[in-house]
Write an enzyme that holds these catalytic residues in place. Structure first.
Site, short mmCIF file in Angstrom:
data_model
loop_
_atom_site.label_atom_id
_atom_site.label_comp_id
_atom_site.label_asym_id
_atom_site.label_seq_id
_atom_site.Cartn_x
_atom_site.Cartn_y
_atom_site.Cartn_z
N SER A 108 -61.85 66.43 33.38
CA SER A 108 -61.16 65.56 32.40
C SER A 108 -60.46 64.46 33.19
O SER A 108 -59.47 64.75 33.87
CB SER A 108 -60.11 66.36 31.62
N LYS B 158 -61.99 63.70 24.89
CA LYS B 158 -61.16 64.76 25.48
C LYS B 158 -59.67 64.40 25.36
O LYS B 158 -58.82 65.27 25.11
CB LYS B 158 -61.56 64.96 26.94
N LYS C 38 -51.23 65.39 33.24
CA LYS C 38 -52.25 64.44 33.71
C LYS C 38 -53.05 63.89 32.53
O LYS C 38 -53.27 62.68 32.41
CB LYS C 38 -53.15 65.19 34.71
P1 NAD Z 1 -58.28 73.98 39.17
O1 NAD Z 1 -57.14 73.29 39.79
O2 NAD Z 1 -58.20 75.46 38.91
O3 NAD Z 1 -59.64 73.74 40.04
C1 NAD Z 1 -59.97 72.53 40.62
C2 NAD Z 1 -60.80 72.80 41.86
O4 NAD Z 1 -61.21 71.55 42.44
C3 NAD Z 1 -60.02 73.55 42.95
O5 NAD Z 1 -60.77 74.66 43.40
C4 NAD Z 1 -59.87 72.48 44.06
O6 NAD Z 1 -59.82 73.03 45.35
C5 NAD Z 1 -61.12 71.65 43.85
N1 NAD Z 1 -61.06 70.31 44.44
C6 NAD Z 1 -60.07 69.39 44.33
N2 NAD Z 1 -60.42 68.25 44.98
C7 NAD Z 1 -61.65 68.47 45.51
C8 NAD Z 1 -62.55 67.67 46.27
N3 NAD Z 1 -62.24 66.41 46.64
N4 NAD Z 1 -63.74 68.22 46.65
C9 NAD Z 1 -64.06 69.48 46.29
N5 NAD Z 1 -63.25 70.29 45.57
C10 NAD Z 1 -62.05 69.79 45.18
O7 NAD Z 1 -58.59 73.20 37.80
P2 NAD Z 1 -59.34 73.75 36.50
O8 NAD Z 1 -58.35 74.40 35.60
O9 NAD Z 1 -60.59 74.45 36.89
O10 NAD Z 1 -59.68 72.34 35.79
C11 NAD Z 1 -60.75 71.50 36.22
C12 NAD Z 1 -60.90 70.37 35.21
O11 NAD Z 1 -61.21 70.93 33.93
C13 NAD Z 1 -59.62 69.53 35.02
O12 NAD Z 1 -59.95 68.18 34.83
C14 NAD Z 1 -59.00 70.12 33.77
O13 NAD Z 1 -58.19 69.18 33.10
C15 NAD Z 1 -60.26 70.49 32.98
N6 NAD Z 1 -60.07 71.56 32.00
C16 NAD Z 1 -59.41 72.69 32.33
C17 NAD Z 1 -59.24 73.69 31.36
C18 NAD Z 1 -58.48 74.96 31.68
O14 NAD Z 1 -58.14 75.69 30.71
N7 NAD Z 1 -58.17 75.26 32.93
C19 NAD Z 1 -59.75 73.53 30.08
C20 NAD Z 1 -60.47 72.38 29.78
C21 NAD Z 1 -60.63 71.39 30.76
#
Ligand code: NAD
Length: 295
Positions: free
Chosen positions: A95, A170, A238
């Site tokens: 997102s 979103k 964010k």
């Molecule tokens: P998270 O923080 O758990 O995971 C993000 C991952 O990305 C981490 O493992 C981090 O190490 C990795 N990362 C960061 N920068 C990187 C890079 N340059 N190269 C490689 N890896 C990298 O986040 P999440 O909860 O999994 O969310 C991911 C996305 O999904 C976000 O945009 C969030 O807004 C969206 N989202 C999350 C949820 C939820 O319930 N968690 C629901 C819908 C959407």
């Protein structure tokens, strides 16, 4: 098919698992070694960088926190574009700000790489059972080509328009969810302070007009004082920042989102940024000086 997947956090891990369960080979990368190990144990293969990953596949999925992370992973040193070939497809399921999707899409197009933005709603439970709601922006032909892959992770994938339209959708989703959680917190606190058991209020109203997926998912967490994420306050801040920025760009006022972001930023300052967004209840507990669930 061999699919590349970058970003193995709360959402990425179960999404990779669903691709593996469907019989695909998945090559993965994350900047946190421990997260790579966990999905390798599920059957994925590790790559040493986005560049090395992209060399081995024709389709890369990214699931990263925000715009700067996607820019870094796609356009940065040893990033996806350094390894990608003309005709490859990038599906960004993170997102991020719609404007950033458009900018990254332009850079991809210069190399002949097709990109769509395909953020999701549903959180970790729906990522685990493969029933995410997926909202997509970009070229309709590319959407049609990747539809079957998206449906291994979601129960719906809706084409919303040109590149960035998925992330605009979103943002609309995140305004509705954030304001809804604040309303649930406010209402349960009122009941609690008025001497009516908030658990009974929840049971009484969930089948009526106030019922919602948000109420069903988040009220039980507030009633237990369990704020284990789920979706973190910091990630919701964010999204609402991206919504405010987008609102300014198109002259669309967002008074409710502005109010909720203030509450979330207060929680962040109190050290609750890594809590689930249902911790908005804690903001109400702070300003009212009492707790929702009294047992
Ligand atoms: P998270 O923080 O758990 O995971 C993000 C991952 O990305 C981490 O493992 C981090 O190490 C990795 N990362 C960061 N920068 C990187 C890079 N340059 N190269 C490689 N890896 C990298 O986040 P999440 O909860 O999994 O969310 C991911 C996305 O999904 C976000 O945009 C969030 O807004 C969206 N989202 C999350 C949820 C939820 O319930 N968690 C629901 C819908 C959407």
């Amino acid at each position: 098919m061999i699919i590349g997947f970058i970003g193995l956090g709360i959402m990425g891990k179960p999404m990779v698992n669903n691709l593996l369960k469907a019989g695909h080979q998945v090559i993965v990368f994350d900047i946190i070694e421990e997260n790579i190990k966990e999905v390798v144990e599920l059957g994925a293969v590790a790559a040493s960088s986005g560049k090395e990953l992209a060399k081995q596949v024709n389709m890369v999925i990214t699931m990263l926190p925000n715009s700067p992370h996607v820019r870094e992973a796609v356009l940065g040193k040893d990033g996806i574009l350094e390894g990608a070939k003309a005709g490859d497809t990038l599906i960004d399921m993170s997102s991020i700000a719609p404007l950033e999707s458009q900018k990254i899409h332009s850079k991809c197009a210069e190399k002949g790489v097709k990109m769509i933005d395909a953020p999701v709603s549903g959180g970790e439970p729906k990522a685990i059972d493969g029933s995410l709601s997926i909202m997509v922006g970009g070229d309709k032909d590319v959407f049609d080509q990747v539809y079957d892959i998206l449906m291994l992770m979601g129960s719906s994938a809706v084409y919303c328009g040109n590149i960035g339209a998925g992330n605009t959708t979103k943002l609309a989703n995140q305004i509705i969810v954030g304001v809804n959680i604040a309303a649930v917190s406010e209402a349960l606190m009122l009941a609690s302070r008025a001497g009516v058991d908030p658990k009974l209020v929840f049971e009484a109203i969930r089948g009526g007009l106030a019922g919602s997926t948000v109420l069903d998912a988040k009220a039980p967490m507030m009633l237990q004082g369990n704020y284990q994420p789920g979706f973190k306050i910091d990630l919701h801040i964010k999204d609402l920042e991206n919504a405010l920025e987008t609102g300014q760009g198109v002259d669309s006022p967002l008074p409710l989102a502005s109010q909720v972001i203030e509450m979330m930023e207060d929680l962040h300052r109190d050290g609750c940024g890594q809590d689930d967004h249902s911790a908005l209840a804690k903001y109400y507990e702070k300003i009212s000086g009492s707790i929702i669930a009294k047992e």
